[in-house]
Scaffold this active site. Structure first.
Site, PDB file in Angstrom:
ATOM      1  N   THR A   1      -4.083  14.066   6.463  1.00 58.43           N
ATOM      2  CA  THR A   1      -2.672  14.118   6.872  1.00 58.43           C
ATOM      3  C   THR A   1      -2.421  15.277   7.829  1.00 58.43           C
ATOM      4  O   THR A   1      -1.808  15.115   8.887  1.00 58.43           O
ATOM      5  CB  THR A   1      -1.747  14.178   5.646  1.00 58.43           C
ATOM      6  OG1 THR A   1      -2.123  13.136   4.751  1.00 58.43           O
ATOM      7  CG2 THR A   1      -0.293  13.990   6.035  1.00 58.43           C
TER       8      THR A   1
ATOM      9  N   LYS B   1       5.148   1.946  -3.318  1.00 59.97           N
ATOM     10  CA  LYS B   1       5.110   3.339  -3.776  1.00 59.97           C
ATOM     11  C   LYS B   1       5.275   3.358  -5.279  1.00 59.97           C
ATOM     12  O   LYS B   1       5.954   2.499  -5.851  1.00 59.97           O
ATOM     13  CB  LYS B   1       6.272   4.114  -3.137  1.00 59.97           C
ATOM     14  CG  LYS B   1       6.109   5.616  -3.219  1.00 59.97           C
ATOM     15  CD  LYS B   1       5.099   6.084  -2.199  1.00 59.97           C
ATOM     16  CE  LYS B   1       5.207   7.521  -1.854  1.00 59.97           C
ATOM     17  NZ  LYS B   1       4.572   7.779  -0.537  1.00 59.97           N
TER      18      LYS B   1
ATOM     19  N   GLY C   1       0.484  21.513   5.831  1.00 58.02           N
ATOM     20  CA  GLY C   1       0.768  22.648   6.713  1.00 58.02           C
ATOM     21  C   GLY C   1      -0.486  23.420   7.082  1.00 58.02           C
ATOM     22  O   GLY C   1      -0.701  23.762   8.251  1.00 58.02           O
TER      23      GLY C   1
ATOM     24  N   ASP D   1      -0.385  10.817  -4.033  1.00 65.61           N
ATOM     25  CA  ASP D   1       0.823  11.287  -3.363  1.00 65.61           C
ATOM     26  C   ASP D   1       1.120  12.653  -4.004  1.00 65.61           C
ATOM     27  O   ASP D   1       0.179  13.303  -4.492  1.00 65.61           O
ATOM     28  CB  ASP D   1       1.955  10.261  -3.578  1.00 65.61           C
ATOM     29  CG  ASP D   1       3.089  10.405  -2.590  1.00 65.61           C
ATOM     30  OD1 ASP D   1       2.959   9.911  -1.464  1.00 65.61           O
ATOM     31  OD2 ASP D   1       4.122  11.025  -2.921  1.00 65.61           O
TER      32      ASP D   1
ATOM     33  N   LYS E   1       0.856  -1.196   0.000  1.00 63.28           N
ATOM     34  CA  LYS E   1       0.000   0.000   0.000  1.00 63.28           C
ATOM     35  C   LYS E   1       0.880   1.231   0.000  1.00 63.28           C
ATOM     36  O   LYS E   1       1.838   1.323   0.757  1.00 63.28           O
ATOM     37  CB  LYS E   1      -0.872  -0.005   1.277  1.00 63.28           C
ATOM     38  CG  LYS E   1      -1.797   1.198   1.402  1.00 63.28           C
ATOM     39  CD  LYS E   1      -3.173   0.907   0.871  1.00 63.28           C
ATOM     40  CE  LYS E   1      -4.026   2.148   0.724  1.00 63.28           C
ATOM     41  NZ  LYS E   1      -3.721   2.921  -0.514  1.00 63.28           N
TER      42      LYS E   1
ATOM     43  N   TYR F   1       2.839  25.656   3.587  1.00 60.09           N
ATOM     44  CA  TYR F   1       1.408  25.925   3.780  1.00 60.09           C
ATOM     45  C   TYR F   1       0.584  25.277   2.673  1.00 60.09           C
ATOM     46  O   TYR F   1      -0.365  25.834   2.157  1.00 60.09           O
ATOM     47  CB  TYR F   1       1.162  27.441   3.864  1.00 60.09           C
ATOM     48  CG  TYR F   1       0.083  27.806   4.880  1.00 60.09           C
ATOM     49  CD1 TYR F   1       0.218  27.458   6.213  1.00 60.09           C
ATOM     50  CD2 TYR F   1      -1.071  28.490   4.484  1.00 60.09           C
ATOM     51  CE1 TYR F   1      -0.763  27.770   7.135  1.00 60.09           C
ATOM     52  CE2 TYR F   1      -2.061  28.814   5.403  1.00 60.09           C
ATOM     53  CZ  TYR F   1      -1.896  28.444   6.728  1.00 60.09           C
ATOM     54  OH  TYR F   1      -2.869  28.758   7.657  1.00 60.09           O
TER      55      TYR F   1
ATOM     56  N   SER G   1      -6.932   6.069   4.072  1.00 58.46           N
ATOM     57  CA  SER G   1      -7.025   5.150   2.929  1.00 58.46           C
ATOM     58  C   SER G   1      -7.548   3.792   3.377  1.00 58.46           C
ATOM     59  O   SER G   1      -8.337   3.154   2.684  1.00 58.46           O
ATOM     60  CB  SER G   1      -5.642   4.926   2.305  1.00 58.46           C
ATOM     61  OG  SER G   1      -5.353   5.900   1.349  1.00 58.46           O
TER      62      SER G   1
HETATM   63  N1  GLU Z   1       0.800   9.001  -0.148  1.00 60.91           N
HETATM   64  C1  GLU Z   1       0.387   8.878   1.221  1.00 60.91           C
HETATM   65  C2  GLU Z   1       1.556   8.440   2.073  1.00 60.91           C
HETATM   66  O1  GLU Z   1       2.656   8.466   1.628  1.00 60.91           O
HETATM   67  C3  GLU Z   1      -0.802   7.964   1.355  1.00 60.91           C
HETATM   68  C4  GLU Z   1      -0.575   6.576   0.911  1.00 60.91           C
HETATM   69  C5  GLU Z   1      -1.847   5.751   0.877  1.00 60.91           C
HETATM   70  O2  GLU Z   1      -2.881   6.262   1.265  1.00 60.91           O
HETATM   71  O3  GLU Z   1      -1.774   4.592   0.442  1.00 60.91           O
HETATM   72  O4  GLU Z   1       1.400   8.125   3.214  1.00 60.91           O
END
Ligand code: GLU
Length: 422
Positions: free
Chosen positions: A192, A108, A225, A148, A72, A221, A352
């Site tokens: 996040t 990733k 941020g 991402d 993931k 920001y 997610s």
């Molecule tokens: N890109 C985000 C991270 O690096 C989320 C990854 C996801 O939700 O799978 O944590």
């Protein structure tokens, strides 16, 4: 990120892993079993551009570890993406997911492209092309991508649709971070930054009994941020400084995060906010005499060079790797608490997971419930790391990063042992 930087990212990731393996007393064999990704897919993506030319793009999906479940992690579209960067980030996802107690391994993806110069049609072709390259290796029980850097819910929707066209399976759970209408959650947008604020609040409770009245400086920001500022402000903290790539602003009485956001949206930068006492540089922001510092922009901003001038007592990493390993060690020994990236920025992937569960049970979780679950998990994992740090390691000698990585690596190793892989 330049090639040397991405090489550095991989080396730093390996260094952190080695330290955790040593702290846990595991052998060199364990380190080697964890270091390399299980699979890296490279894809060539030809796109017919609007002017009729065919342009070829290159992308990767790195599947680092699957001991705890399907891979993931997000997909980034960025002109400086390299294979090494994607591998390093997939390794970080393994630890982040393990730490957050998610039933996932780490992965990733990345495509080397500047998405801002593409038309909408070109971007759609590229997104579908990338999915054509990786679809055989992904799925709701295999590998679940997400957004991402510079990828959006719309891009996730195109990719999900392409997966359906290629496989005939209309599975919402193949990808997360989708638009609400296609099984996504609005809470994802705040996830996040909200997670960063919750981690900061929980650490502040341990250190001072609460976050109320504590001063905060935030570098960056963007989405992270801004929402960290907004929620910390709502929690009663005083956000005295914020910045973006053009510079920062300071106000001892505190800034209103929403007003600053409006100015940034209208004019392009927070520096045009007129009610601030003064403008400051990004370097000055990091060295302010505040209680809490949140680097939420780019990597390696706190290094051996400026660490002696850092005055914050709590640093919460909203970005990936803003504090170098050497600075982390130096500051931790000085008693500064640094909440590491794999913990502080886990809100996105925790959200997610909630989306993926909801997709699989047919759409049952409300936004309110999702937000509550997200908060509960951020609190639980922050306290778990704190507890591990104080009961199994020595704060002062070991950093909170050491605790987070050790806990994560231990889980992955134990899962591999249970599967008979180690
Ligand atoms: N890109 C985000 C991270 O690096 C989320 C990854 C996801 O939700 O799978 O944590």
């Amino acid at each position: 990120m330049s090639f040397t930087d991405s090489r550095r990212l991989l080396l730093e990731a390996e260094k952190i892993l080695r330290r955790a393996v040593e702290l846990l007393g595991y052998s060199e064999d364990v380190y080697n079993a964890l270091r390399l990704p299980e699979r890296v897919i490279q894809v060539k993506i030809p796109v017919r551009m609007d002017d009729g030319r065919v342009k070829v793009f290159i992308g990767w999906r790195s599947q680092h570890n699957s001991a705890l479940g399907p891979y993931k992690g997000g997909i980034r579209f960025h002109p400086a993406v390299t294979m090494e960067e994607v591998i390093a980030l997939s390794m970080m996802m393994t630890w982040k997911n393990a730490l957050a107690e998610l039933p996932y391994g780490g992965g990733k993806g990345g495509v080397k492209v500047d998405p801002h110069v593409l038309s909408k049609r070109e971007l759609e072709e590229l997104s579908r092309g990338y999915m054509r390259g990786i679809y055989k290796y992904i799925g709701p029980d295999t590998d679940i991508p997400a957004p991402d850097v510079y990828t959006s819910p719309q891009i996730m929707a195109w990719m999900m649709d392409e997966y359906y066209r290629l496989t005939g399976e209309n599975k919402l759970g193949v990808i997360t971070g989708k638009p609400k209408l296609l099984g996504g959650f609005e809470t994802r947008i705040i996830a996040t930054g909200f997670g960063v604020a919750v981690a900061a609040r929980e650490a502040a409770k341990k250190m001072w009994g609460g976050v109320e009245g504590r001063t905060v400086a935030i570098q960056g920001y963007g989405n992270v941020g801004y929402y960290a500022a907004k929620f910390l402000h709502e929690m009663g903290a005083t956000v005295v400084a914020v910045s973006d790539s053009r510079g920062g602003i300071y106000s001892s009485k505190g800034l209103n995060p929403d007003e600053v956001k409006q100015v940034k949206s209208k004019t392009g930068s927070v520096i045009n906010y007129e009610n601030a006492e003064k403008r400051i540089t990004n370097e000055e922001l990091l060295e302010l005499d505040v209680d809490i510092l949140i680097p939420a922009a780019i990597e390696y901003v706190i290094t051996e060079e400026n660490a002696p001038r850092i005055k914050a007592k709590l640093i919460v990493e909203g970005a990936n790797g803003p504090v170098t390993a050497a600075a982390d060690e130096y500051l931790s020994q000085r008693g500064v608490v640094i909440v590491p990236d794999i913990l502080a920025s886990a809100g996105g992937v925790i959200m997610s997971h909630i989306e993926w569960v909801d997709n699989r049970i047919g759409g049952w979780i409300s936004e309110e419930e999702a937000r509550r679950k997200l908060e509960e998990k951020m609190v639980r994992i922050t306290l778990a790391v704190w507890e591990f740090w104080h009961s199994k390691l020595e704060p002062g000698k070991h950093s909170m990063r050491d605790a987070a990585y050790s806990l994560a690596v231990k889980r992955v190793v134990e899962a591999m042992q249970l599967r008979g892989l180690l």
